[in-house]
Design a protein around this motif. Sequence first.
Motif, PDB file in Angstrom:
ATOM      1  N   ASP A  85     -51.456 -50.171  17.449  1.00 21.92           N
ATOM      2  CA  ASP A  85     -52.496 -49.157  17.909  1.00 21.92           C
ATOM      3  C   ASP A  85     -53.149 -49.860  19.372  1.00 21.92           C
ATOM      4  OD1 ASP A  85     -51.785 -47.251  16.150  1.00 21.92           O
ATOM      5  OD2 ASP A  85     -53.390 -47.770  14.703  1.00 21.92           O
ATOM      6  N   SER A  86     -52.705 -50.818  19.905  1.00 19.44           N
ATOM      7  CA  SER A  86     -53.520 -51.571  20.974  1.00 19.44           C
ATOM      8  C   SER A  86     -52.906 -50.841  22.411  1.00 19.44           C
ATOM      9  CB  SER A  86     -53.276 -52.989  21.337  1.00 19.44           C
ATOM     10  OG  SER A  86     -51.583 -53.307  21.467  1.00 19.44           O
ATOM     11  N   THR A  87     -51.812 -49.738  22.264  1.00 21.09           N
ATOM     12  CA  THR A  87     -51.455 -49.255  23.242  1.00 21.09           C
ATOM     13  C   THR A  87     -51.710 -47.866  22.901  1.00 21.09           C
ATOM     14  OG1 THR A  87     -49.985 -50.866  24.269  1.00 21.09           O
ATOM     15  CG2 THR A  87     -49.564 -48.569  25.031  1.00 21.09           C
ATOM     16  N   LEU A  88     -52.210 -46.979  23.985  1.00 21.63           N
ATOM     17  CA  LEU A  88     -52.729 -45.653  24.026  1.00 21.63           C
ATOM     18  C   LEU A  88     -51.537 -44.782  24.902  1.00 21.63           C
ATOM     19  CD1 LEU A  88     -53.972 -42.939  23.234  1.00 21.63           C
ATOM     20  CD2 LEU A  88     -55.585 -43.586  25.166  1.00 21.63           C
ATOM     21  N   ILE A  89     -50.603 -44.116  24.268  1.00 22.31           N
ATOM     22  CA  ILE A  89     -49.651 -43.369  25.282  1.00 22.31           C
ATOM     23  C   ILE A  89     -50.347 -41.708  25.390  1.00 22.31           C
ATOM     24  CG2 ILE A  89     -47.344 -42.566  25.398  1.00 22.31           C
ATOM     25  CD1 ILE A  89     -46.656 -44.831  23.506  1.00 22.31           C
ATOM     26  N   ILE A  90     -50.552 -41.316  26.727  1.00 21.95           N
ATOM     27  CA  ILE A  90     -51.148 -39.910  26.997  1.00 21.95           C
ATOM     28  C   ILE A  90     -49.946 -39.434  27.753  1.00 21.95           C
ATOM     29  CG2 ILE A  90     -52.773 -38.860  28.216  1.00 21.95           C
ATOM     30  CD1 ILE A  90     -54.129 -41.633  28.198  1.00 21.95           C
ATOM     31  N   GLN A  91     -49.852 -38.082  27.326  1.00 16.58           N
ATOM     32  CA  GLN A  91     -48.792 -37.096  28.196  1.00 16.58           C
ATOM     33  C   GLN A  91     -49.458 -35.680  28.259  1.00 16.58           C
ATOM     34  OE1 GLN A  91     -45.469 -38.414  25.265  1.00 16.58           O
ATOM     35  NE2 GLN A  91     -44.435 -37.650  27.247  1.00 16.58           N
ATOM     36  N   PRO A  92     -49.176 -35.098  29.334  1.00 13.30           N
ATOM     37  CA  PRO A  92     -49.976 -33.866  29.481  1.00 13.30           C
ATOM     38  C   PRO A  92     -48.907 -32.775  28.740  1.00 13.30           C
ATOM     39  CG  PRO A  92     -48.754 -34.345  31.536  1.00 13.30           C
ATOM     40  CD  PRO A  92     -48.675 -35.644  30.605  1.00 13.30           C
ATOM     41  N   ASN A  93     -49.677 -31.790  28.261  1.00  9.03           N
ATOM     42  CA  ASN A  93     -48.864 -30.552  27.431  1.00  9.03           C
ATOM     43  C   ASN A  93     -48.073 -29.914  28.086  1.00  9.03           C
ATOM     44  OD1 ASN A  93     -50.263 -31.859  25.110  1.00  9.03           O
ATOM     45  ND2 ASN A  93     -51.694 -30.078  24.975  1.00  9.03           N
ATOM     46  N   ASN A  94     -48.466 -29.762  29.490  1.00  9.11           N
ATOM     47  CA  ASN A  94     -47.499 -28.926  30.189  1.00  9.11           C
ATOM     48  C   ASN A  94     -47.521 -29.563  31.738  1.00  9.11           C
ATOM     49  OD1 ASN A  94     -47.655 -26.380  28.867  1.00  9.11           O
ATOM     50  ND2 ASN A  94     -50.192 -26.661  29.246  1.00  9.11           N
ATOM     51  N   SER A 100     -44.175 -34.656  34.727  1.00 11.18           N
ATOM     52  CA  SER A 100     -44.387 -34.920  33.117  1.00 11.18           C
ATOM     53  C   SER A 100     -44.608 -36.246  32.933  1.00 11.18           C
ATOM     54  CB  SER A 100     -43.039 -34.112  32.625  1.00 11.18           C
ATOM     55  OG  SER A 100     -43.097 -32.764  32.871  1.00 11.18           O
ATOM     56  N   PRO A 101     -45.485 -36.938  33.601  1.00 10.31           N
ATOM     57  CA  PRO A 101     -45.653 -38.694  33.174  1.00 10.31           C
ATOM     58  C   PRO A 101     -45.919 -39.044  32.014  1.00 10.31           C
ATOM     59  CG  PRO A 101     -47.601 -37.566  34.241  1.00 10.31           C
ATOM     60  CD  PRO A 101     -46.809 -36.574  34.100  1.00 10.31           C
ATOM     61  N   VAL A 102     -45.258 -40.110  31.539  1.00  6.42           N
ATOM     62  CA  VAL A 102     -45.937 -40.830  30.438  1.00  6.42           C
ATOM     63  C   VAL A 102     -46.736 -41.840  30.856  1.00  6.42           C
ATOM     64  CG1 VAL A 102     -44.907 -42.071  28.535  1.00  6.42           C
ATOM     65  CG2 VAL A 102     -43.787 -40.242  29.244  1.00  6.42           C
ATOM     66  N   ILE A 103     -48.018 -41.856  30.698  1.00  5.01           N
ATOM     67  CA  ILE A 103     -49.033 -42.842  30.809  1.00  5.01           C
ATOM     68  C   ILE A 103     -49.360 -43.618  29.615  1.00  5.01           C
ATOM     69  CG2 ILE A 103     -51.202 -43.105  31.874  1.00  5.01           C
ATOM     70  CD1 ILE A 103     -51.150 -40.082  32.446  1.00  5.01           C
ATOM     71  N   SER A 104     -49.254 -44.981  29.742  1.00  3.49           N
ATOM     72  CA  SER A 104     -49.475 -46.044  28.704  1.00  3.49           C
ATOM     73  C   SER A 104     -50.890 -46.864  29.271  1.00  3.49           C
ATOM     74  CB  SER A 104     -48.301 -46.947  28.441  1.00  3.49           C
ATOM     75  OG  SER A 104     -46.973 -46.026  28.025  1.00  3.49           O
ATOM     76  N   VAL A 105     -51.563 -46.885  28.432  1.00  5.35           N
ATOM     77  CA  VAL A 105     -52.710 -47.902  28.595  1.00  5.35           C
ATOM     78  C   VAL A 105     -52.880 -48.769  27.756  1.00  5.35           C
ATOM     79  CG1 VAL A 105     -55.222 -48.044  29.079  1.00  5.35           C
ATOM     80  CG2 VAL A 105     -53.931 -45.605  29.738  1.00  5.35           C
TER      81      VAL A 105
END
Length: 135
Positions: free
Chosen positions: A83-92, A44-49
């Motif tokens: 809004d210069s960092t996008l945080i992406i997390q999988p739903n499952n 369940s990673p938290v990916i920040s770009v």
Amino acid sequence: MFIFFGCKKDNNAPPPTVGSFSFVKATVNNNLSSSNNFYNVNTSPVISVSFSGAIDTPIIASYIISLSGNGPIETHYSYANNDSTLIIQPNNPLNALTEYILTISKNEKSKTNLSLSQNININIITAIDSSDKFP
């Protein structure tokens, strides 16, 4: 002697672009990798770009950002740092010991309408599932 110069305004010319919009860094669970390869990642990673400027948040869509492993992965997004960092997390939760690729299209735009110069690929390999399998 007289010299005259004339100019014609071209209404079809795109507005000039000032500045740049570029990828700065990616982290997975707050870990940084200079090669954008992340190993032993939990399921369940938290990916920040992070980018050099603010992201045009209304255009974030599955055609611009995709996370794939054994097929597309549903994700949700949030933003940080103005809004210069996008945080992406999988739903499952992701599958253990599987390679995933997060792709951010060069069609991603900044709030000033600048695009990335190339696609960004972030490789994620999840850790082995060490939980007991037998009672």
